[in-house]
Motif scaffolding. Structure first.
Motif, PDB file in Angstrom:
ATOM      1  N   GLN A  60      42.567  34.266  54.094  1.00 58.71           N
ATOM      2  CA  GLN A  60      41.517  34.725  53.174  1.00 58.71           C
ATOM      3  C   GLN A  60      41.504  34.012  51.835  1.00 58.71           C
ATOM      4  OE1 GLN A  60      42.060  38.937  52.643  1.00 58.71           O
ATOM      5  NE2 GLN A  60      41.466  39.429  54.739  1.00 58.71           N
ATOM      6  N   CYS A  61      42.582  33.306  51.485  1.00 54.28           N
ATOM      7  CA  CYS A  61      42.663  32.808  50.108  1.00 54.28           C
ATOM      8  C   CYS A  61      42.761  31.298  49.993  1.00 54.28           C
ATOM      9  CB  CYS A  61      43.816  33.460  49.372  1.00 54.28           C
ATOM     10  SG  CYS A  61      45.455  32.828  49.791  1.00 54.28           S
ATOM     11  N   TRP A 109      42.021  24.609  47.108  1.00 49.60           N
ATOM     12  CA  TRP A 109      40.866  23.883  46.561  1.00 49.60           C
ATOM     13  C   TRP A 109      40.945  22.398  46.890  1.00 49.60           C
ATOM     14  CZ3 TRP A 109      37.239  27.103  45.172  1.00 49.60           C
ATOM     15  CH2 TRP A 109      37.589  28.387  44.716  1.00 49.60           C
ATOM     16  N   LYS A 155      29.803  24.052  46.252  1.00 45.56           N
ATOM     17  CA  LYS A 155      30.118  25.488  46.188  1.00 45.56           C
ATOM     18  C   LYS A 155      30.204  26.089  47.589  1.00 45.56           C
ATOM     19  CE  LYS A 155      28.231  26.823  41.665  1.00 45.56           C
ATOM     20  NZ  LYS A 155      27.135  27.512  40.993  1.00 45.56           N
ATOM     21  N   THR A 156      29.264  25.746  48.436  1.00 44.40           N
ATOM     22  CA  THR A 156      29.265  26.286  49.800  1.00 44.40           C
ATOM     23  C   THR A 156      30.521  25.842  50.553  1.00 44.40           C
ATOM     24  OG1 THR A 156      26.869  26.218  49.789  1.00 44.40           O
ATOM     25  CG2 THR A 156      27.913  26.461  51.930  1.00 44.40           C
ATOM     26  N   GLU A 183      33.423  27.968  49.421  1.00 45.76           N
ATOM     27  CA  GLU A 183      33.218  29.423  49.420  1.00 45.76           C
ATOM     28  C   GLU A 183      34.411  30.143  50.035  1.00 45.76           C
ATOM     29  OE1 GLU A 183      29.547  30.552  51.218  1.00 45.76           O
ATOM     30  OE2 GLU A 183      29.742  32.645  50.598  1.00 45.76           O
ATOM     31  N   GLY A 184      34.818  31.209  49.407  1.00 43.66           N
ATOM     32  CA  GLY A 184      35.876  32.047  49.969  1.00 43.66           C
ATOM     33  C   GLY A 184      37.272  31.721  49.482  1.00 43.66           C
ATOM     34  N   LYS A 216      40.248  31.342  46.943  1.00 43.28           N
ATOM     35  CA  LYS A 216      40.504  32.188  45.785  1.00 43.28           C
ATOM     36  C   LYS A 216      41.196  31.439  44.647  1.00 43.28           C
ATOM     37  CE  LYS A 216      38.994  35.858  47.930  1.00 43.28           C
ATOM     38  NZ  LYS A 216      37.905  35.234  48.663  1.00 43.28           N
ATOM     39  N   HIS A 244      37.367  28.645  37.878  1.00 46.00           N
ATOM     40  CA  HIS A 244      36.224  28.223  38.694  1.00 46.00           C
ATOM     41  C   HIS A 244      35.430  27.072  38.059  1.00 46.00           C
ATOM     42  CE1 HIS A 244      37.357  32.112  40.141  1.00 46.00           C
ATOM     43  NE2 HIS A 244      36.274  32.370  40.845  1.00 46.00           N
TER      44      HIS A 244
END
Lengths: 155, 765
Positions: free
Chosen positions: A45-46, A107, A127-128, A131-132, A134, A140
């Motif tokens: 998730q991160c 990232w 950005k897309t 996405e998701g 963290k 950001h």
């Protein structure tokens, strides 16, 4: 039961004796001694555990070590070095992106896989693509600046 | 291990190098023996005690002339060490690159309070400034003796003390390295006998006049970014020691429940797996990390039956309203008689606001490594208060303080009293039980589900308006869970899960706060009330400090309310504020933000917007321990989905003297993003048995796709005013600025955080 599994990581072969169901993350961190992918959630998730397998950004925290096969694993340390940095690493330093820095793998590794395939992406596409993932410190704005800078460097 | 040079290495080298006698220049007014005696009183090879009253506890000049600064606070990602290095270099007159700042290691720094309350520069930097200034004074005195010249005829540049020679004459000079390099200062400071944030120990020196600053104020970059992106620097999660085993904790599915039966045979097939069970404390260790995880998942445990301890989430705010008040305090600048004034009001405006429990939800769950060996303890932790962890482990393990070494190592974020302090204490309990070093890492659900929470609260505000539309009275009350149900650090066992699960006597503290602003009303009262925790022991909803503790909730309410009053009076929100805000620096930030943003003066809400997408702008302002911030938010709202896009921010920020403008901007940027996240998304969910926010799906934060398009900064520099901190102040007004912008766009006031799409949609329909 454990079994011997050979992994190609950052261009070198390593044989680990591990439970085949064990996520790749633990083989990288504990058996091979690469601290760069981090444990963030164990749930994909991160992004903190992101590495490349054959150029694809994957979450090593949920990837069974036995599923990697002959895939070539690259971690952040294998992406570039101070002497020969990846453009994203250069851009990260230039833009002074991280705060705590624990999210970096997510990232940079995701963006590196994206930029390898997509030249001159728009901001919306960046950005897309990210996405998701963290970042809890809230860097950001700087992350996007760095990815745009790296995209420009990569032409 | 980290590639950074460890200060302990430096200490050893310093001892080795510290035996050379000083060379006395010809013509010295004093005899050699006297001079040597004097210099030995100032510099010596053996280290003076690591106490706050010793200059060597903060500053050392190494044999090569570089300077080590030992800082009892630490950087939480804002580049604090760069700013402290700038301050030390400035006062010592050495190049910035000659200074290395070591942080949060109990073996070489004194307890300056850790990362706390945005005081890194305000208090920590102040002490380092005084220590560096004193070091310079002492070094110049030593040079005066050595060169045979009065101190007032000496100047320092790049760590070399020189005589101010007439034109054409060769100055006499001596370097810091020659004077003291590799030896310790043996200079007593005037310590105020306080530990923590308020520790202060100046010497005789006066620091420089800010107008003479050359390094302070410069945008110097962080040197830790490259090591991070090239994987050359260890986090606390990366530390390993020989013989180490891996630990995992096991928490109950119903809060308050304790293990009554643990079936160790259920993990007998897992190599090296062991159970540590002490009353309510339950963990496992194994040689391999994956085995520890498997053991945690497989261990069969029977838990005690307990009544569900929590109200259902929907009843939270009613619970707070009805709960008995444990402590009440009136604080802030009180004026007149509010109750009498309300009796004369032509109009009364009232509103109530609600703020949920929020989690630190660090990027990774906490990790700590504890090694107990030969009566000594080593602990590597990401806790932002390592010296307090030292106190805690000393008490917990019954080991004298001087035998407990706590090393702060960058953790996966922090943001206050996160799960890091609990993790260190849990790791210590495991290490003691199994007799091996234990690296304990929590799981994601423990990191989000079991960290101490930012307290939930309600806030009531009312204003009395006279017939002419003036505010004649203002009354503001917060009621909520305490910010110190468990204290801000792990120094006391009763404040840790390890202590609470093992039955120590509890001591829940009370604290909240009031709005920090300079509105002057003839009658004004600001107060707070705290209520008891929902579960008194081992609660996943125990409350403590989360970045800018209680600041976002209080100012969400107070600054939303100011907007409500302005709207009720049909006055522009900035014009209204400027009628009542009285402190000049507050007025300055509000005006600066308005000017930079291009604020058009008109009352809210904005008129004439139709269609599904509307936009608005809102301002909020606040103070925080001397710092003042005004924020203007511009938001887009999709009325069909309720989705808010916090599109643009303008921040005017005055924290006194700016040490490093680039670092300050980055620090504010993080505050704004985290502030948007807490406003739009963050709410700890729970049912009557447990916290159900356990990952990034159930505790969402701001996504990269929601990044504002633009953040503009106005950094107001006051070199003449000591720095007052920036780590938290700018998160404080974000929620209200967004709420006010939503009102401006829609005419709808949302008084409950977070402004999730469902809630916004419901409010708009």
């Amino acid at each position: 039961m454990t079994q011997k599994i050979t992994l190609n990581v950052n261009g070198k072969n390593h044989t680990v004796d591990a439970d085949p169901d064990m996520p790749l993350l633990y083989a990288l961190r504990n058996d091979i001694g690469l601290n760069n992918p981090h444990f963030g959630c164990g749930l994909a998730q991160c992004g903190a555990c992101t590495v490349h397998v054959d150029g694809v950004a994957i979450r090593s925290c949920i990837t069974p070590v036995s599923s990697v096969g002959k895939g070539k694993v690259v971690t952040l340390a294998g992406l570039g070095t101070p002497e020969k940095p990846h453009p994203l690493q250069t851009a990260y330093v230039e833009e002074q992106v991280p705060q705590c820095g624990y999210c970096i793998n997510g990232w940079i590794m995701t963006a590196a896989a994206f930029l390898a395939k997509k030249k001159k992406p728009s901001e919306a596409e960046i950005k897309t693509a990210l996405e998701g993932i963290k970042c809890r410190c809230g860097t950001h704005v700087s992350i996007l600046k760095a990815v745009k800078r790296a995209a420009a460097m990569m032409g | 291990m980290t590639k950074m040079e460890k200060p302990t290495t430096i200490s050893r080298r310093a001892v080795l190098m510290g035996t050379g006698a000083l060379v006395v220049s010809v013509g010295a007014p004093l005899g050699l023996d006297v001079l040597l005696g004097m210099n030995n009183a100032l510099a010596q090879g053996t280290k003076p005690p690591l106490t706050p009253d010793q200059l060597s506890s903060y500053i050392a000049v190494n044999a090569n002339g570089t300077v080590s600064a030992f800082f009892g606070k630490m950087d939480m990602g804002h580049g604090l060490f760069v700013a402290v290095g700038q301050i030390v270099a400035e006062e010592l007159d050495v190049p910035f690159k000659a200074v290395k700042v070591y942080m949060g290691d109990t073996a070489n720094s004194v307890n300056q309070g850790g990362a706390s309350g945005s005081t890194g520069l305000q208090l920590g930097g102040k002490q380092m400034r005084m220590a560096a200034a004193e070091a310079r004074r002492v070094l110049v005195d030593m040079a005066a003796e050595k060169l045979g010249v009065p101190a007032d005829q000496l100047t320092v540049s790049n760590g070399v003390v020189k005589t101010i020679a007439p034109r054409g004459a060769m100055p006499k000079s001596v370097s810091y390295a020659d004077l003291i390099g590799g030896k310790y200062f043996n200079v007593q400071l005037e310590w105020n006998k306080a530990y923590g944030n308020t520790l202060y120990a100046p010497g005789k020196a006066k620091p420089k006049d800010p107008k003479d600053h050359k390094i302070v104020g410069k945008p110097i970059k962080r040197e830790d970014v490259a090591p991070k992106v090239f994987c050359q620097e260890d986090f606390c999660t990366d530390i390993k020691v020989p013989g180490m085993v891996h630990g995992r904790m096991i928490r109950p599915a119903v809060a308050g429940s304790v293990p009554v039966k643990v079936d160790e045979s259920s993990i007998k097939d897992i190599p090296g797996a062991k159970v540590v069970w002490q009353q309510g404390f339950l963990g496992v260790v194994a040689d391999k990390e994956w085995d520890a995880i498997r053991a945690m998942e497989k261990l069969k445990v029977e838990w005690s039956k307990v009544e569900p301890p929590f109200p259902n989430q929907a009843a939270l705010y009613d619970h707070i309203r009805k709960a008995p008040v444990r402590k009440r305090a009136e604080e802030g600048k009180l004026a007149g008689n509010v109750d009498e004034a309300f009796k004369t009001a032509a109009k009364v405006i009232e509103a109530e606001y609600e703020w949920p429990f929020q989690s630190h939800a660090c990027m990774g769950p906490a990790c700590a490594l504890v090694e107990i060996k030969d009566g000594k303890v080593n602990c590597w932790t990401g806790s932002q208060k390592s010296h307090f962890v030292q106190n805690g482990l000393s008490a917990q393990l019954g080991v004298p303080l001087e035998n407990v070494h706590v090393i702060w190592q960058t953790g996966p974020g922090s943001y206050g009293r996160s799960d890091a302090d609990d993790c260190a204490a849990d790791a210590a309990a495991l290490a003691k039980a199994v007799g091996k070093p234990v690296r304990l890492q929590y799981t994601r659900d423990q990191g989000t589900g079991w960290d101490p929470k930012g307290p939930a609260s309600i806030h009531r505000a009312r204003a009395a308006i006279d017939a002419q539309g003036n505010v004649i009275a203002y009354d503001f009350l917060s009621k909520g869970f305490s910010r110190v149900d468990v204290d801000t650090n792990g120094s006391k066992l009763f404040d840790t899960l390890a202590g609470q699960t093992q039955g120590v006597t509890l001591k829940s503290g009370d604290g909240f706060g009031v709005p920090a602003e300079s509105y002057e009303f003839a009658n004004k009262k600001t107060a707070w009330e705290t209520i008891p925790p929902l579960l008194d022991r081992s609660s996943p909803l125990r409350s403590s400090h989360l970045r800018d503790p209680v600041g976002p909730q209080i100012h969400f309410a107070s600054e939303s309310f100011m907007d409500e009053v302005a709207a009720a009076l049909n006055v522009d929100p900035i014009e209204f504020r400027l009628r009542y805000v009285k402190e000049p620096r507050d007025i300055a930030v509000i005006k600066a933000a308005a000017q930079k943003f291009g604020w058009d003066t008109r009352p809210s809400p904005r008129k004439g917007q139709t269609g599904a997408k509307v936009s608005g702008r809102g301002i909020a302002y606040s103070q925080r321990n001397g710092t003042r911030v005004a924020v203007i938010a511009q938001v887009d709202i999709d009325r069909a989905t309720g989705k808010i896009f916090a599109k643009r921010f303008t921040v005017a920020h005055d924290c006194g003297q700016i040490i490093n403008p680039d670092g300050l901007e980055k620090c504010i940027e993080g505050n704004i993003i985290q502030g948007i996240s807490r406003t739009l998304w963050e709410e700890v969910k729970f049912d009557n048995k447990k916290v159900t926010s356990v990952d990034w799906i159930s505790y969402p934060i701001l996504d990269i796709t929601e990044t504002p398009e633009k953040i503009d900064f106005v950094l107001i520099n006051h070199p003449e005013i000591p720095p007052s901190g920036a780590g938290e102040p700018s998160i404080r007004p974000i929620a209200a600025a967004i709420a006010n912008a939503i009102f401006d766009a829609t005419g709808v006031r949302i008084r409950r955080v977070p402004f999730s799409p469902d809630r916004v949609k419901a409010a708009l329909s």
